[in-house]
Every structure is written in structure tokens, then in C-alpha cells.
Design a protein around this motif. Structure first.
Motif, PDB file in Angstrom:
ATOM      1  N   ASP A 203      10.283  -1.434   2.295  1.00  0.00           N
ATOM      2  CA  ASP A 203      11.326  -0.503   2.952  1.00  0.00           C
ATOM      3  C   ASP A 203      10.584   0.849   3.094  1.00  0.00           C
ATOM      4  O   ASP A 203      10.175   1.372   1.927  1.00  0.00           O
ATOM      5  N   ILE A 204      10.617   1.474   4.241  1.00  0.00           N
ATOM      6  CA  ILE A 204       9.857   2.785   4.427  1.00  0.00           C
ATOM      7  C   ILE A 204      10.432   3.888   3.362  1.00  0.00           C
ATOM      8  O   ILE A 204       9.925   4.787   3.188  1.00  0.00           O
ATOM      9  N   ARG A 205      11.831   3.647   3.205  1.00  0.00           N
ATOM     10  CA  ARG A 205      12.488   4.773   2.518  1.00  0.00           C
ATOM     11  C   ARG A 205      11.977   4.969   0.982  1.00  0.00           C
ATOM     12  O   ARG A 205      11.971   6.088   0.444  1.00  0.00           O
ATOM     13  N   LEU A 206      11.350   3.867   0.584  1.00  0.00           N
ATOM     14  CA  LEU A 206      10.685   4.055  -0.538  1.00  0.00           C
ATOM     15  C   LEU A 206       9.802   5.023  -0.739  1.00  0.00           C
ATOM     16  O   LEU A 206       9.321   5.757  -1.692  1.00  0.00           O
ATOM     17  N   PHE A 207       9.014   5.585   0.286  1.00  0.00           N
ATOM     18  CA  PHE A 207       8.070   6.882   0.211  1.00  0.00           C
ATOM     19  C   PHE A 207       8.662   8.085   0.030  1.00  0.00           C
ATOM     20  O   PHE A 207       7.947   8.793  -0.598  1.00  0.00           O
ATOM     21  N   TRP A 208       9.827   8.092   0.049  1.00  0.00           N
ATOM     22  CA  TRP A 208      10.603   9.358  -0.304  1.00  0.00           C
ATOM     23  C   TRP A 208      11.366   9.370  -1.588  1.00  0.00           C
ATOM     24  O   TRP A 208      11.941  10.260  -1.760  1.00  0.00           O
TER      25      TRP A 208
ATOM     26  N   ARG B 290       4.002   3.363   7.893  1.00  0.00           N
ATOM     27  CA  ARG B 290       3.959   1.741   8.386  1.00  0.00           C
ATOM     28  C   ARG B 290       2.708   0.986   8.135  1.00  0.00           C
ATOM     29  O   ARG B 290       2.496  -0.203   7.530  1.00  0.00           O
ATOM     30  N   LEU B 291       1.790   1.598   8.208  1.00  0.00           N
ATOM     31  CA  LEU B 291       0.297   1.064   7.679  1.00  0.00           C
ATOM     32  C   LEU B 291       0.088   0.865   6.372  1.00  0.00           C
ATOM     33  O   LEU B 291      -0.259  -0.310   5.989  1.00  0.00           O
ATOM     34  N   ALA B 292       0.735   1.702   5.504  1.00  0.00           N
ATOM     35  CA  ALA B 292       0.639   1.482   4.128  1.00  0.00           C
ATOM     36  C   ALA B 292       1.793   0.442   3.581  1.00  0.00           C
ATOM     37  O   ALA B 292       1.229   0.003   2.579  1.00  0.00           O
ATOM     38  N   MET B 293       2.821   0.469   4.444  1.00  0.00           N
ATOM     39  CA  MET B 293       3.684  -0.727   4.012  1.00  0.00           C
ATOM     40  C   MET B 293       3.041  -2.173   4.053  1.00  0.00           C
ATOM     41  O   MET B 293       3.097  -2.807   3.283  1.00  0.00           O
ATOM     42  N   VAL B 294       2.131  -2.432   5.090  1.00  0.00           N
ATOM     43  CA  VAL B 294       1.574  -3.563   5.491  1.00  0.00           C
ATOM     44  C   VAL B 294       0.317  -3.451   4.226  1.00  0.00           C
ATOM     45  O   VAL B 294       0.358  -4.643   3.491  1.00  0.00           O
ATOM     46  N   LEU B 295      -0.286  -2.505   3.808  1.00  0.00           N
ATOM     47  CA  LEU B 295      -1.555  -2.654   3.001  1.00  0.00           C
ATOM     48  C   LEU B 295      -0.997  -2.982   1.540  1.00  0.00           C
ATOM     49  O   LEU B 295      -1.535  -3.575   0.783  1.00  0.00           O
TER      50      LEU B 295
ATOM     51  N   SER C  44      -4.997   6.518  -7.130  1.00  0.00           N
ATOM     52  CA  SER C  44      -5.909   6.786  -5.833  1.00  0.00           C
ATOM     53  C   SER C  44      -7.113   6.065  -5.894  1.00  0.00           C
ATOM     54  O   SER C  44      -7.433   5.867  -7.171  1.00  0.00           O
ATOM     55  N   GLY C  45      -7.362   5.375  -4.629  1.00  0.00           N
ATOM     56  CA  GLY C  45      -8.604   4.626  -4.774  1.00  0.00           C
ATOM     57  C   GLY C  45      -8.358   3.043  -5.211  1.00  0.00           C
ATOM     58  O   GLY C  45      -8.953   2.150  -4.951  1.00  0.00           O
ATOM     59  N   GLU C  46      -6.925   2.709  -5.284  1.00  0.00           N
ATOM     60  CA  GLU C  46      -6.710   1.371  -5.851  1.00  0.00           C
ATOM     61  C   GLU C  46      -5.713   0.966  -4.847  1.00  0.00           C
ATOM     62  O   GLU C  46      -4.732   1.430  -4.209  1.00  0.00           O
ATOM     63  N   ILE C  47      -6.034  -0.356  -4.659  1.00  0.00           N
ATOM     64  CA  ILE C  47      -4.976  -1.139  -3.404  1.00  0.00           C
ATOM     65  C   ILE C  47      -4.454  -2.327  -4.260  1.00  0.00           C
ATOM     66  O   ILE C  47      -5.130  -3.160  -4.753  1.00  0.00           O
ATOM     67  N   VAL C  48      -3.219  -2.048  -4.411  1.00  0.00           N
ATOM     68  CA  VAL C  48      -2.375  -3.057  -5.223  1.00  0.00           C
ATOM     69  C   VAL C  48      -1.021  -3.669  -4.403  1.00  0.00           C
ATOM     70  O   VAL C  48      -0.672  -2.782  -3.676  1.00  0.00           O
ATOM     71  N   THR C  49      -0.541  -4.631  -4.936  1.00  0.00           N
ATOM     72  CA  THR C  49       0.736  -5.209  -4.164  1.00  0.00           C
ATOM     73  C   THR C  49       1.899  -4.525  -4.943  1.00  0.00           C
ATOM     74  O   THR C  49       2.037  -4.796  -6.148  1.00  0.00           O
ATOM     75  N   PHE C  50       2.846  -3.976  -3.897  1.00  0.00           N
ATOM     76  CA  PHE C  50       3.990  -3.450  -4.705  1.00  0.00           C
ATOM     77  C   PHE C  50       4.814  -4.471  -5.594  1.00  0.00           C
ATOM     78  O   PHE C  50       4.925  -5.496  -5.176  1.00  0.00           O
TER      79      PHE C  50
ATOM     80  N   GLU D  15       5.543  -0.273  14.630  1.00  0.00           N
ATOM     81  CA  GLU D  15       5.618   0.958  15.441  1.00  0.00           C
ATOM     82  C   GLU D  15       4.553   2.025  14.695  1.00  0.00           C
ATOM     83  O   GLU D  15       4.828   2.356  13.677  1.00  0.00           O
ATOM     84  N   VAL D  16       3.675   2.411  15.617  1.00  0.00           N
ATOM     85  CA  VAL D  16       2.741   3.520  15.187  1.00  0.00           C
ATOM     86  C   VAL D  16       2.736   4.518  16.342  1.00  0.00           C
ATOM     87  O   VAL D  16       2.984   4.407  17.452  1.00  0.00           O
TER      88      VAL D  16
END
Length: 131
Positions: A62-67, A52-57, A79-85, A21-22
Motif C-alpha cells: 500500500d503506497i500510503r505506508l510511505f507517509w 511505486r518502484l520501492a513498493m515492488v522492490l 540504508s543500504g539494505e533490501i528487505v521484504t516488508f 504507473e511511473v
């Protein structure tokens, strides 16, 4: 479902066999607009769904982790790094040192580490992730 807007709309993207959902949006309920002192003026609500897009990337489950304020989450990203959670325990870190005495060296010891491990597992149950 957006509880504060009617009508409401969203864009869903089919990705990895799931709907994402976006772009949620809608007209804010008139009672809410009045309650915040805006009279009969119309109110609009919208969101991009960047979380939600960051969750995929970043493979964040879990979206609650952002808070969260948990440094174990925040320290994984720069910043500038794409890593797997990397998942971590849902329980906050709790570091405790335990000290106890055993028999003198050379005396027959009545202590075995498995005795302590068994007590921890009996008392803590599933709360103890690793002993």
C-alpha cells in the motif's frame, strides 16, 4: 488520472501481471497557477514514481505506508539494505496489562482462561486480532 493537470501523461510498466504507473506529468491548470500568485505563467508538474518502484522492490502492498509515522513500518528498513516488508496490524499497538484475583491455591477455581478469551472476543469482535 491527475486532477490538477491537463493534458496529463504517464509511463506505465507491465510488471508481474500488473501495470505500474511511473513518470506522471502534465501542464498545471491555469486557475491553480493564478491562485498561487504566478499570473499567466505556465506551470508544469511531474513525478518519478519512486514510491511505486520501492513498493515492488520491498514488497510493500500500500503506497500510503510511505507517509505513516508508525515505527513498525520505519524500523523494518535501513540504508543500504533490501528487505521484504513484514505486514503488521492496521491498528496502532495497544499494550494493556490485566490483573485479577482467582481463588487461593488449593481451592477449587471458578476461573478458566477461556472465560476471559470469550468475553474479549464477544466485546471486541474483529478488533481483537489475537487473544
Amino acid at each position: 488520472y491527475f486532477p490538477f493537470t491537463e493534458p496529463s501523461f504517464e509511463l506505465e510498466i507491465y510488471f508481474n501481471n500488473e501495470w505500474l504507473e511511473v513518470l506522471g506529468c502534465g501542464v498545471v491548470h491555469k486557475d491553480i497557477v493564478k491562485a498561487v500568485g504566478r499570473g499567466s505563467q505556465p506551470g508544469w508538474a511531474f513525478g518519478l514514481g519512486l514510491e511505486r518502484l520501492a513498493m515492488v522492490l520491498f514488497s510493500i502492498p500500500d503506497i500510503r505506508l510511505f507517509w505513516t509515522q508508525d515505527e513498525r513500518f520505519h524500523s523494518q528498513f535501513e540504508s543500504g539494505e533490501i528487505v521484504t516488508f513484514q505486514p503488521y496490524s492496521k491498528y496502532p499497538p495497544c499494550l494493556k496489562d490485566i490483573s485479577f484475583w482467582t481463588n487461593k491455591e488449593g481451592d477449587e477455581s471458578t476461573f478458566h482462561p477461556n472465560d476471559l478469551n470469550e468475553i474479549v472476543r464477544d466485546v471486541a469482535g474483529d478488533l481483537a486480532e489475537k487473544v
